[in-house]
Scaffold this active site. Sequence first.
Site, PDB file in Angstrom:
ATOM      1  N   ASP A  45       0.837  -1.205   0.000  1.00  0.00           N
ATOM      2  CA  ASP A  45       0.000   0.000   0.000  1.00  0.00           C
ATOM      3  C   ASP A  45       0.874   1.258   0.000  1.00  0.00           C
ATOM      4  O   ASP A  45       0.360   2.376  -0.079  1.00  0.00           O
ATOM      5  CB  ASP A  45      -1.029  -0.008   1.144  1.00  0.00           C
ATOM      6  N   SER A  46       2.206   1.063   0.000  1.00  0.00           N
ATOM      7  CA  SER A  46       3.123   2.183  -0.253  1.00  0.00           C
ATOM      8  C   SER A  46       2.813   2.822  -1.605  1.00  0.00           C
ATOM      9  O   SER A  46       3.250   3.935  -1.882  1.00  0.00           O
ATOM     10  CB  SER A  46       4.577   1.702  -0.211  1.00  0.00           C
ATOM     11  N   ASP A  84      -0.995  -6.153   0.129  1.00  0.00           N
ATOM     12  CA  ASP A  84      -1.322  -5.483   1.389  1.00  0.00           C
ATOM     13  C   ASP A  84      -2.833  -5.340   1.557  1.00  0.00           C
ATOM     14  O   ASP A  84      -3.537  -4.932   0.619  1.00  0.00           O
ATOM     15  CB  ASP A  84      -0.712  -4.069   1.407  1.00  0.00           C
ATOM     16  N   LYS A 112      -1.017  -9.367   3.448  1.00  0.00           N
ATOM     17  CA  LYS A 112      -0.242  -8.826   4.578  1.00  0.00           C
ATOM     18  C   LYS A 112      -1.118  -7.849   5.335  1.00  0.00           C
ATOM     19  O   LYS A 112      -1.830  -7.044   4.723  1.00  0.00           O
ATOM     20  CB  LYS A 112       1.032  -8.146   4.058  1.00  0.00           C
ATOM     21  N   GLU A 114      -1.217  -5.319   9.128  1.00  0.00           N
ATOM     22  CA  GLU A 114      -0.353  -4.642  10.095  1.00  0.00           C
ATOM     23  C   GLU A 114      -0.924  -4.753  11.504  1.00  0.00           C
ATOM     24  O   GLU A 114      -2.066  -4.326  11.745  1.00  0.00           O
ATOM     25  CB  GLU A 114      -0.211  -3.154   9.727  1.00  0.00           C
ATOM     26  N   GLU A 181       9.542  -3.902  10.316  1.00  0.00           N
ATOM     27  CA  GLU A 181       9.957  -2.644   9.674  1.00  0.00           C
ATOM     28  C   GLU A 181      10.509  -1.693  10.732  1.00  0.00           C
ATOM     29  O   GLU A 181       9.862  -1.441  11.759  1.00  0.00           O
ATOM     30  CB  GLU A 181       8.764  -1.997   8.954  1.00  0.00           C
TER      31      GLU A 181
END
Length: 265
Positions: A45-46, A84, A112, A114, A181
């Site tokens: 999602d960057s 993501d 993925k 978070e 990260e």
Amino acid sequence: MSKITINSLHAAKQKGEKFTVLTAYDATFAHLASAAGVEVLLVGDSLGMVLQGKDSTVPVTLDEMCYHTAAVARGNQGSLIMADMPFMSYATPQQAMASAAALMQAGAHMVKLEGGAWLVDTVAMLTERGIPVCAHLGLTPQYVHKFGGYKVQGRDNAAAEQMLADAKAMQAAGADLLLLECVPSALAARVTAAVQTPVIGIGAGNATDAQVLVCYDMLGMNPGRIPKFVKNYMTGAQGISDAIGRYVAEVKAGTFPGPEHGFDA
Ligand code: KIV
């Protein structure tokens, strides 16, 4: 490169062989990275920041992630595609199931998300239903407003112990990969040794089982502040494929990241 699966990544950890992860958002980059030997393509999602110019990943939508995942799947040459789950697409286990299903149907091989212990039920639910999950710990960019900025995580003792406990809880819930990260290199080494699940690092030192970088960063296409953990592989390269190949080679040899790319406690 033969087709990469979750099993091959687990086997790599057992044999002590490192693997490489790189973000990809479109078919052309996916083709180049996959052909250069990158084992895992991360549709991160960057993309909200590097493609769309937004100041965080928070505005990225599920539809956007599905669009880019489908494009990456069309260019892929045998890598494992990890997509993501965007902000608030997994706030409840039911919502997570619907969002993960959409990403898998768009072409992802795993998702993925978070967060730590609060996601135990969600990870168990997804993995029991055949969706492999990577749990992203440490500096989780979707939490930027809660963290008050992009800051190294796990520097004090309590936070470090919590991260270790979260990693073990995610493994017990069935997570197939972990991603750390921006955490101190020594803490990342402890977490990597404490779990059988392969651990991917970014700004987490070189003891992790794998490394990930944002493709635009490692190709020197970063007009803003360059994070400490980034290396520009275009320097001295004969083009993009050569730069990606060098990144793969250095990760496998354990020469990237160097001490200068990591953080102290
Ligand atoms: O979105 C992304 O690209 C990521 C990496 C920075 C790990 O999550």
